[in-house]
Design a protein around this motif. Sequence first.
Motif, PDB file in Angstrom:
ATOM      1  N   GLN A   1       0.815  -1.213   0.000  1.00 15.40           N
ATOM      2  CA  GLN A   1       0.000   0.000   0.000  1.00 15.40           C
ATOM      3  C   GLN A   1       0.850   1.265   0.000  1.00 15.40           C
TER       4      GLN A   1
ATOM      5  N   TRP B   1       1.497   1.780  -3.630  1.00 18.70           N
ATOM      6  CA  TRP B   1       0.374   1.769  -4.569  1.00 18.70           C
ATOM      7  C   TRP B   1      -0.645   2.870  -4.332  1.00 18.70           C
ATOM      8  N   SER B   2      -1.038   3.102  -3.099  1.00 17.57           N
ATOM      9  CA  SER B   2      -2.242   3.892  -2.846  1.00 17.57           C
ATOM     10  C   SER B   2      -1.993   5.374  -2.594  1.00 17.57           C
TER      11      SER B   2
ATOM     12  N   SER C   1      -3.211   7.580  -5.455  1.00 17.01           N
ATOM     13  CA  SER C   1      -4.667   7.483  -5.560  1.00 17.01           C
ATOM     14  C   SER C   1      -5.354   8.350  -4.523  1.00 17.01           C
ATOM     15  N   GLN C   2      -4.817   8.357  -3.295  1.00 15.59           N
ATOM     16  CA  GLN C   2      -5.416   9.145  -2.235  1.00 15.59           C
ATOM     17  C   GLN C   2      -5.287  10.629  -2.529  1.00 15.59           C
TER      18      GLN C   2
ATOM     19  N   LEU D   1      -8.280   2.912  -7.233  1.00 18.48           N
ATOM     20  CA  LEU D   1      -7.188   1.958  -7.236  1.00 18.48           C
ATOM     21  C   LEU D   1      -7.337   1.109  -8.495  1.00 18.48           C
TER      22      LEU D   1
ATOM     23  N   ALA E   1      -6.702   1.209   3.307  1.00 17.03           N
ATOM     24  CA  ALA E   1      -6.366   1.957   2.101  1.00 17.03           C
ATOM     25  C   ALA E   1      -7.484   1.920   1.069  1.00 17.03           C
ATOM     26  N   GLY E   2      -8.235   0.813   1.003  1.00 16.55           N
ATOM     27  CA  GLY E   2      -9.207   0.664  -0.064  1.00 16.55           C
ATOM     28  C   GLY E   2     -10.649   0.833   0.321  1.00 16.55           C
TER      29      GLY E   2
ATOM     30  N   ARG F   1     -12.348   3.731  -1.364  1.00 17.92           N
ATOM     31  CA  ARG F   1     -11.906   3.983  -2.732  1.00 17.92           C
ATOM     32  C   ARG F   1     -12.752   3.179  -3.719  1.00 17.92           C
TER      33      ARG F   1
ATOM     34  N   ASN G   1      -1.383   5.151 -11.031  1.00 16.81           N
ATOM     35  CA  ASN G   1      -1.686   4.479  -9.764  1.00 16.81           C
ATOM     36  C   ASN G   1      -1.982   3.004 -10.013  1.00 16.81           C
TER      37      ASN G   1
END
Length: 387
Positions: free
Chosen positions: A161, A164-165, A168-169, A175, A199-200, A203, A275
């Motif tokens: 995370q 990766w995230s 996106s945030q 994602l 994290a997800g 999203r 992302n």
Amino acid sequence: MPRLRGTQSAGSAKNSKLAAHKPPNLKGPKPQPIGGANKKTRAAAADTQSSLDQQKALSHNLQQDLLAVFARALAPALASPRLDEALQAVKHALFERDFSAAFGTVNDTREDGAGEFDELKGKHVSFQIDNAIPPLDAYAARWSPTRALCYASVLASPVVQKQWSTLSQEENTPLRMVAIGGGAAELVAFGALLTGSEAGRDRNGDLLLVDSGPWGSVVDRLRTCMVGSDAGGGKPALVQSERFDVNVLQQDILTVADEEMSKLIGGGNAAGPTNTLVSLFFTLNELFTAGGLGAAATFLLRLTAASPPGTVLLVVDSPGSYAEMAVGSQARKYPMRWLLDKFLLQDAEGWTKVHEDEAIWFRLSPSLSYPIRLEDMRYQVHLYVRK
């Protein structure tokens, strides 16, 4: 480097596609406790506490809900008296590394009303059409549940995370995951990320599954059980439908043209940071086997060229001797991790390696239940970020 939640294991893997799993126990119609066959081993292992820590990535209730998704979506296969026969055919094909046979479809066009698997290296298994189990249904019912929970724990882990995230945030974008060789396990794992991870949870998710196998039907049923109101027992949907965008592309990734590869990986954003996470979950070994070392190496170089800066590449595969590739006339064997680093870090010079672990156990809680027995699995993991 920080480790993913899991434990490092001693010993070598068997030379089999199914090295991460033990043979299934299909006796008894009632849901089976999971992991019971390994109690003595696990009780004696020094890494037991670490393996329990791994489960914190997903709550126990969410893990059980995900298993229930498989149980509902694949209920006909799980209840079929021919499941054992279908699994044996799939296992035989996988053992022979005949992946096209293992992940093919039941032939249901014969006028005499019989369907059959293709010949699997000399072994022929036939079924009546009303009891036929497509190979992917059998495979997904038996091996995908454990892998889905394992993949979900990897995707939700802090080390993944972190890479990766973040973007996106900041940009409030979905994602995005491109699962090369992906199917049932990747779908449910990605849905779990949107459901149960910090994290997800808030999203949206955009998942693209790319595989030569006909995963469409299985994926549609699993997604319906995740986003629909048929969760059972009055439970709401695990993921809201509008948050979970899934597309399936049935195509051999080795035959994808460069322009299309850029669109698949870049998602229309090839000019700037991305992302996107590209997953190769128990797929790279198959690519080396199906296309040979040269084709697999070319694919990795083309993947590098198609990946915008910031793309995350996550590789999960069998550990130990099964992940060794024979190279040259002398058939000298090289570890897959060594070949990965050579092609991605030395030849392509386009990636930074941020994490690796050569052998991790994913252990299932014995209190989880499923219609047939599932076992723990062992894997290696490698994480790269495009420069």
